[in-house]
Design an enzyme around this catalytic site. Structure first.
Site, PDB file in Angstrom:
ATOM      1  N   CYS A 288       0.848  -1.195   0.000  1.00  0.00           N
ATOM      2  CA  CYS A 288       0.000   0.000   0.000  1.00  0.00           C
ATOM      3  C   CYS A 288       0.888   1.251   0.000  1.00  0.00           C
ATOM      4  O   CYS A 288       2.115   1.155  -0.035  1.00  0.00           O
ATOM      5  CB  CYS A 288      -0.960  -0.018   1.189  1.00  0.00           C
ATOM      6  SG  CYS A 288      -0.224   0.482   2.762  1.00  0.00           S
TER       7      CYS A 288
ATOM      8  N   CYS B  63       1.990  21.315  -8.084  1.00  0.00           N
ATOM      9  CA  CYS B  63       1.788  21.894  -9.411  1.00  0.00           C
ATOM     10  C   CYS B  63       1.720  23.415  -9.330  1.00  0.00           C
ATOM     11  O   CYS B  63       2.003  24.107 -10.294  1.00  0.00           O
ATOM     12  CB  CYS B  63       0.515  21.351 -10.045  1.00  0.00           C
ATOM     13  SG  CYS B  63       0.623  19.591 -10.375  1.00  0.00           S
TER      14      CYS B  63
HETATM   15 ZN    ZN Z   1       0.894  -1.288   3.703  1.00  0.00          ZN
END
Ligand code: ZN
Length: 372
Positions: A199, A216
């Site tokens: 993740c 940005c």
């Molecule tokens: Zn993780």
């Protein structure tokens, strides 16, 4: 290998649809296979009729409708994705038109929220797709409402703070999501499938300290890279929906369009044994408060307190925020006047945004100028 082997909740309507060979009962399926509109996409063998059926049954949420989100939304709606939810907190601004190709000058002059302007345009592009536009700030108290009933979550955010909240929420609800980001001429895309791949916290650890990531608004961005990132994200989404995503395809893809430098980086299939989310189930960003906001009543100001204390180089920061307005700084704090707002940021990352009592607006000002 089928795509459910690498992700998707066990009760995934896509899985049900595949097993039954028909779109899930009770689900709105707009686009039909007979539609000549999709003929070229159906002829593409990895999609075919089966893939088109799954695309028509898929429910997707886009978190953010800026440079990446507006293009991904356009591509998914044209592809015939059955349900597309778009959540964005911002209004269309003249500085968006250089790259956010769903929007026009008329949207700017009418002060339309991006989600509303996007919905109107997308309905004209493909009226058979069910589109739900929501003008809202995605944060720990709202994110679960938007991701719990979809098959796939697409990150089109402009800040890490919310991205970490999305990462936690997707882990909690076992929802796959696709991380996408761009700044300057560089961008990256990475699918995250809870329990099957690393993740965001496996990859990055904790939230970057305030002021350490370019945005940005400070470093600029060119439209070719946001379009390329959105195209890669849409490709990954279609592959996931159509069942063509193998574990070995879960890669971090990076591209620098100015130097034409493309990379695919193996991220491994295992979550980090030390990841608070994957290994310990601690959802600190969903349950905690990474950027606490306090409205300073009577002062028309909001104070923002990051969970991670920074050590800002204020001289450095003064250069990047000078694009927003007049800057003054000393060894303790930096002040930037950018009407109608005035930002005061302290060396540890704490900030006060004057000119609003709305936490969502103050967060937006902070993330644009400081980069979190
Ligand atoms: Zn993780």
């Amino acid at each position: 290998m089928q795509h459910d082997d690498v992700g998707g909740p066990s009760d995934s309507p896509i899985k049900e649809a595949r097993e039954a060979g028909v779109p899930p009962v009770g689900r709105t399926v707009g686009p039909t296979l007979n539609d000549d509109r999709y003929s070229r996409q159906v002829r593409f063998a990895p999609i075919g009729e089966d893939g088109q059926r799954r695309i028509a049954a898929a429910r997707v949420v886009l978190i953010g409708a800026g440079a990446i989100g507006s293009v991904t939304a356009d591509l998914l709606v044209r592809a015939g994705c059955g349900f597309v939810r778009i959540v964005d907190r911002d209004f269309v601004d003249l500085s968006n038109l250089q790259r956010q190709s769903l929007y026009e000058e008329d949207d700017v002059s009418r002060n339309l929220p991006k989600a509303v302007a996007a919905e109107a345009k997308l309905r004209r592009i493909n009226s058979s797709v069910q589109i739900e536009a929501v003008v809202d700030d995605v944060n720990p108290s709202t994110v679960e409402d938007y991701i719990h009933d979809v098959d796939l979550v697409l990150d089109a955010l402009d800040n890490f703070e919310t991205r970490f909240v999305v990462n936690d929420a997707c882990a909690k609800h076992s929802r796959p999501w696709i991380y996408a980001a761009a700044v300057g001429s560089y961008g990256l895309v990475m699918p995250v499938i809870a329990g099957k791949s690393p993740c965001l916290r496996c990859m990055l650890g904790s939230l970057p300290a305030p002021g350490t990531s370019p945005t940005c608004d400070t470093a600029g961005v060119i439209a070719p890279i946001t379009h390329i990132v959105a195209s890669i994200q849409t490709t990954e989404a279609l592959r996931f929906i159509c069942g063509g995503m193998q574990p070995e395809n879960l890669r971090l893809i990076t591209y620098d369009v100015w130097g034409h430098n493309f990379r695919q980086i193996e991220v491994g299939r295992e979550a980090m044994a030390t990841c608070p989310v994957c290994a310990e189930g601690r959802l600190e960003y969903l349950n905690g408060n990474p950027l606490r906001t306090i409205t300073l009543c009577g002062r028309n100001a909001v104070q923002l307190i990051p969970a991670v204390k920074g050590d800002l180089d204020l001289a450095d920061l003064s250069k990047s925020v000078s694009v927003f307005g007049a800057v003054q700084f000393n060894e303790f704090l930096l002040k930037c006047v950018s009407p109608p707002y005035e930002l005061t940021v302290f060396k540890d990352g704490r900030a006060i945004v004057k000119g609003t009592e709305e936490p969502a607006i103050a967060r937006s000002v902070y993330s644009k100028m400081i980069g979190m």
